[in-house]
Design a protein around this motif. Structure first.
Motif, PDB file in Angstrom:
ATOM      1  N   LEU A 186       8.417 -13.943   0.322  1.00  0.00           N
ATOM      2  CA  LEU A 186       7.803 -14.047  -1.074  1.00  0.00           C
ATOM      3  C   LEU A 186       7.494 -12.809  -1.574  1.00  0.00           C
ATOM      4  O   LEU A 186       7.748 -12.796  -2.927  1.00  0.00           O
ATOM      5  CB  LEU A 186       6.484 -14.799  -0.769  1.00  0.00           C
ATOM      6  CG  LEU A 186       6.519 -16.442  -0.381  1.00  0.00           C
ATOM      7  CD1 LEU A 186       5.185 -16.833   0.063  1.00  0.00           C
ATOM      8  CD2 LEU A 186       7.343 -17.170  -1.518  1.00  0.00           C
ATOM      9  N   PRO A 187       6.988 -11.770  -1.016  1.00  0.00           N
ATOM     10  CA  PRO A 187       6.852 -10.505  -1.526  1.00  0.00           C
ATOM     11  C   PRO A 187       7.866 -10.085  -2.410  1.00  0.00           C
ATOM     12  O   PRO A 187       8.037  -9.328  -3.443  1.00  0.00           O
ATOM     13  CB  PRO A 187       6.170  -9.468  -0.727  1.00  0.00           C
ATOM     14  CG  PRO A 187       5.834 -10.408   0.400  1.00  0.00           C
ATOM     15  CD  PRO A 187       6.593 -11.717   0.465  1.00  0.00           C
ATOM     16  N   ASP A 188       9.307 -10.273  -1.935  1.00  0.00           N
ATOM     17  CA  ASP A 188      10.476  -9.736  -2.190  1.00  0.00           C
ATOM     18  C   ASP A 188      10.839 -10.374  -3.426  1.00  0.00           C
ATOM     19  O   ASP A 188      11.346  -9.929  -4.683  1.00  0.00           O
ATOM     20  CB  ASP A 188      11.641  -9.984  -1.276  1.00  0.00           C
ATOM     21  CG  ASP A 188      11.466  -8.921  -0.055  1.00  0.00           C
ATOM     22  OD1 ASP A 188      11.290  -7.748  -0.282  1.00  0.00           O
ATOM     23  OD2 ASP A 188      11.403  -9.400   1.150  1.00  0.00           O
ATOM     24  N   LEU A 248       0.650  -1.155   0.066  1.00  0.00           N
ATOM     25  CA  LEU A 248      -0.050  -0.073  -0.027  1.00  0.00           C
ATOM     26  C   LEU A 248       0.757   1.367  -0.174  1.00  0.00           C
ATOM     27  O   LEU A 248       0.296   2.287  -0.430  1.00  0.00           O
ATOM     28  CB  LEU A 248      -0.695  -0.115   1.095  1.00  0.00           C
ATOM     29  CG  LEU A 248      -2.035   0.850   1.144  1.00  0.00           C
ATOM     30  CD1 LEU A 248      -3.062   0.611   0.148  1.00  0.00           C
ATOM     31  CD2 LEU A 248      -2.710   1.073   2.647  1.00  0.00           C
ATOM     32  N   SER A 249       2.073   1.105   0.586  1.00  0.00           N
ATOM     33  CA  SER A 249       2.847   2.229   0.617  1.00  0.00           C
ATOM     34  C   SER A 249       3.113   3.137  -0.926  1.00  0.00           C
ATOM     35  O   SER A 249       3.531   4.140  -0.848  1.00  0.00           O
ATOM     36  CB  SER A 249       4.135   2.022   0.974  1.00  0.00           C
ATOM     37  OG  SER A 249       4.901   1.007   0.336  1.00  0.00           O
ATOM     38  N   ILE A 300      -4.588  -5.465  -1.352  1.00  0.00           N
ATOM     39  CA  ILE A 300      -5.695  -6.471  -0.593  1.00  0.00           C
ATOM     40  C   ILE A 300      -5.376  -7.934  -1.409  1.00  0.00           C
ATOM     41  O   ILE A 300      -5.142  -8.972  -0.786  1.00  0.00           O
ATOM     42  CB  ILE A 300      -7.134  -6.379  -0.675  1.00  0.00           C
ATOM     43  CG1 ILE A 300      -7.465  -4.855   0.498  1.00  0.00           C
ATOM     44  CG2 ILE A 300      -7.863  -7.371  -0.142  1.00  0.00           C
ATOM     45  CD1 ILE A 300      -8.717  -4.547   0.645  1.00  0.00           C
ATOM     46  N   CYS A 301      -5.458  -7.911  -2.696  1.00  0.00           N
ATOM     47  CA  CYS A 301      -5.383  -8.750  -3.564  1.00  0.00           C
ATOM     48  C   CYS A 301      -4.043  -9.378  -3.470  1.00  0.00           C
ATOM     49  O   CYS A 301      -3.844 -10.708  -3.414  1.00  0.00           O
ATOM     50  CB  CYS A 301      -5.997  -8.709  -4.929  1.00  0.00           C
ATOM     51  SG  CYS A 301      -7.527  -8.353  -5.160  1.00  0.00           S
ATOM     52  N   PHE A 302      -3.155  -8.602  -3.510  1.00  0.00           N
ATOM     53  CA  PHE A 302      -1.527  -9.108  -3.699  1.00  0.00           C
ATOM     54  C   PHE A 302      -1.295  -9.746  -2.103  1.00  0.00           C
ATOM     55  O   PHE A 302      -0.871 -10.783  -2.078  1.00  0.00           O
ATOM     56  CB  PHE A 302      -0.776  -7.778  -3.688  1.00  0.00           C
ATOM     57  CG  PHE A 302       0.744  -8.358  -3.501  1.00  0.00           C
ATOM     58  CD1 PHE A 302       1.353  -8.920  -4.562  1.00  0.00           C
ATOM     59  CD2 PHE A 302       1.503  -7.935  -2.037  1.00  0.00           C
ATOM     60  CE1 PHE A 302       2.716  -8.998  -4.374  1.00  0.00           C
ATOM     61  CE2 PHE A 302       2.826  -8.077  -2.182  1.00  0.00           C
ATOM     62  CZ  PHE A 302       3.564  -8.839  -3.278  1.00  0.00           C
TER      63      PHE A 302
END
Length: 398
Positions: free
Chosen positions: A345-347, A30-31, A376-378
Motif C-alpha cells: 500500500l505505501p508503494d 520517517l527516513s 504517524i498519520c501516514f
C-alpha cells in the motif's frame, strides 16, 4: 508478505506481524524527515551500532520462520505430496522475488528508453501482482471471473518485465538489475533457503536449533575473515547465513511454543523461550568484536534481533493467546492477516503521488516534530486502509 502464512492462524503471530508492519511503514516514511536523533534512522555501515530501525527486517525474517512449521504441517495435512509442497515453496519464493525486483528497479527505469513514466511502469507491475495474487473466497476460486483476473495479472506482470529498460553507468541500455531484489526478494530467497534445510529434517526435534547454530557459525566465520559471498542469491540463497539464521531462530521458537515435545506445559515452554532468547543475546554479546551492523549483516545484529524477537513474541503470546486480550490490536491485526497487500500500500501511494506531482505534505512536513507527526498519520492511514480492504475481502496471498 509472509510466504509461510497458512490457514492455521495463531493470533499472536498475526498481531506480531501487524506490529512489525506498523513500525516498518512508520520508519520508512520517517527516513525522509530531517533533524531527528541518530537512533531514528538506520545505522550507517561504518558505525558499530544498530537502532530499532535496523531490527524491522530481521523481525520479518523471524516471523517467516515462526509460520513455516505451522504452514508446512497444514499443507501436508491437506495434501501429503512432498513434490506439491516443494512446488508451493518455489512458487511463493519466486513471487516474492518478482515483486522485489519490480520495487528495486522502479527508480532505475529509464523513461526515454521505455517510452513510459517509471511510476506508471511500477504501478503497472504492482497492479498485475494484485490481480494475479488476489485471494478469492472459496466460492470464487473456480469462477471464470477469478481465472480472468489471474490471467490479466500474469499478462500485466509479463508486460512489466518486457517493457523495462534502464541505462548503465557507461550509457548503455540494460534490462532488469537483479543485484538487489529489495526486502521482499531477500525474504523470498531466505524463505527458500530455510525451507531447503527445514523440510527434509522437520521430524527431528533438534534439527532447527542445529541448523541455526551452523548458519550463525557460517556468518561469524565469513564476517571474521571479511569474506563476501559473490555467488548470486539465485544460485546460493543462503548468502552468508545471516538472514537464514534469523529465520531459523523463528522456526526454533515456533517449535518451542507449538511443537510436540517433552515440555508441554506453558511454564516449561516459556522457560525454554526465555533460555533461548538469553542464549542468543549472550552469544551476540560475545561476538561483538566482529561488529554490530545491519548493513554488514554481522552475527551480533542477527542474534540481538532474534533474541529480541523471541522476547516480544513470548509477551504477545501470553497477552493475546493465553489471556485472550486482543482488542488493543484491532488496527494492526488485519495488517498481520493481509501482510502482502499492507506492505504494498505505501508503494502504491508513493508511486501515485510522485506521478501526479503531489508534494505538499512532504515539502511542508519534512523536519522535526512535524515530520514525525506526518509519519504517524501516514502509518495510521495505511493501516486503516488495510483494515478496510481486509474487511471487504480484498486479500493477497502468494
Amino acid at each position: 508478505m509472509d510466504p509461510a502464512a497458512s490457514a492455521v492462524r495463531v493470533v499472536s503471530i498475526d498481531i506480531f506481524r501487524g506490529l512489525t508492519l506498523l513500525v516498518m511503514i512508520f520508519v520508512n516514511d520517517l527516513s525522509s524527515v530531517e533533524g531527528l536523533p541518530w537512533w531514528t534512522y538506520h545505522a550507517h555501515a561504518s558505525q558499530d551500532a544498530m537502532t530499532y530501525v535496523d531490527m524491522v527486517f530481521p523481525f520479518f525474517l523471524f516471523i517467516v520462520g515462526m509460520s513455516m512449521p505451522l504452514a508446512v504441517a497444514q499443507r501436508l495435512k491437506r495434501n501429503p505430496s512432498i513434490a506439491s509442497l516443494w512446488l508451493h515453496v518455489l512458487s511463493r519464493s519466486a513471487g516474492l522475488v518478482v515483486l522485489g525486483l519490480i520495487l528495486a528497479n522502479a527508480e532505475k527505469a529509464d523513461a526515454a528508453r521505455m517510452g513510459l513514466n517509471p511510476n506508471v511502469w511500477a504501478l503497472l507491475g504492482l497492479s498485475g501482482a494484485v490481480l494475479f495474487w488476489f485471494a478469492p473466497s472459496r466460492e470464487q476460486r473456480g469462477s471464470k471471473v477469478f481465472r480472468g483476473l489471474r490471467f490479466a495479472g500474469l499478462a500485466l506482470l509479463l508486460l512489466t518485465f518486457a517493457l523495462f529498460r534502464r541505462s548503465t553507468g557507461d550509457g548503455q541500455g540494460a534490462w532488469i538489475d537483479a543485484g538487489y531484489p529489495e526486502i521482499l526478494g531477500l525474504i523470498g530467497f531466505t524463505y527458500l533457503a530455510v525451507a531447503i534445510l527445514y523440510i527434509p529434517s522437520r521430524r527431528w526435534l533438534w534439527a532447527p536449533l542445529v541448523w541455526m547454530v551452523v548458519l550463525t557459525a557460517s556468518c561469524a566465520m565469513l564476517t571474521a575473515y571479511h569474506v563476501r559471498v559473490r555467488v548470486p542469491l539465485f544460485f546460493w540463497p543462503f548468502d552468508t547465513g545471516a538472514m537464514a539464521s534469523v529465520t531459523m531462530a523463528g522456526v526454533v521458537t515456533s517449535s518451542i511454543f507449538f511443537g510436540a515435545h517433552r515440555w508441554p506445559t506453558l511454564a516449561q515452554r516459556m522457560r525454554l523461550a526465555m533460555g533461548f532468547a538469553a542464549a542468543m543475546l549472550i552469544a551476540g554479546w560475545l561476538l561483538t568484536p566482529l561488529g554490530i551492523s545491519k548493513i554488514r549483516a554481522t552475527p551480533t545484529w542477527c542474534l540481538y534481533s532474534a533474541g529480541a524477537a523471541v522476547l516480544c513474541f513470548a509477551l504477545l503470546y501470553w497477552v493475546c493467546d493465553i489471556k485472550q486480550k486482543r482488542t488493543w490490536a484491532a488496527l494492526v491485526r488485519p495488517a498481520g492477516e493481509n501482510t502482502l497487500l499492507t506492505y504494498l500500500l505505501p508503494d502504491f501511494y508513493y508511486f501515485i503521488t510522485t506521478l501526479v506531482g503531489f508534494t505538499f505534505v512532504y515539502h511542508h512536513f519534512s523536519t522535526g516534530a512535524l515530520g514525525v507527526a506526518r509519519a504517524i498519520c501516514f502509518t495510521l492511514v495505511m493501516l486503516a486502509f488495510s483494515a478496510l480492504l481486509t474487511r471487504a475481502h480484498i486479500r493477497l496471498q502468494l
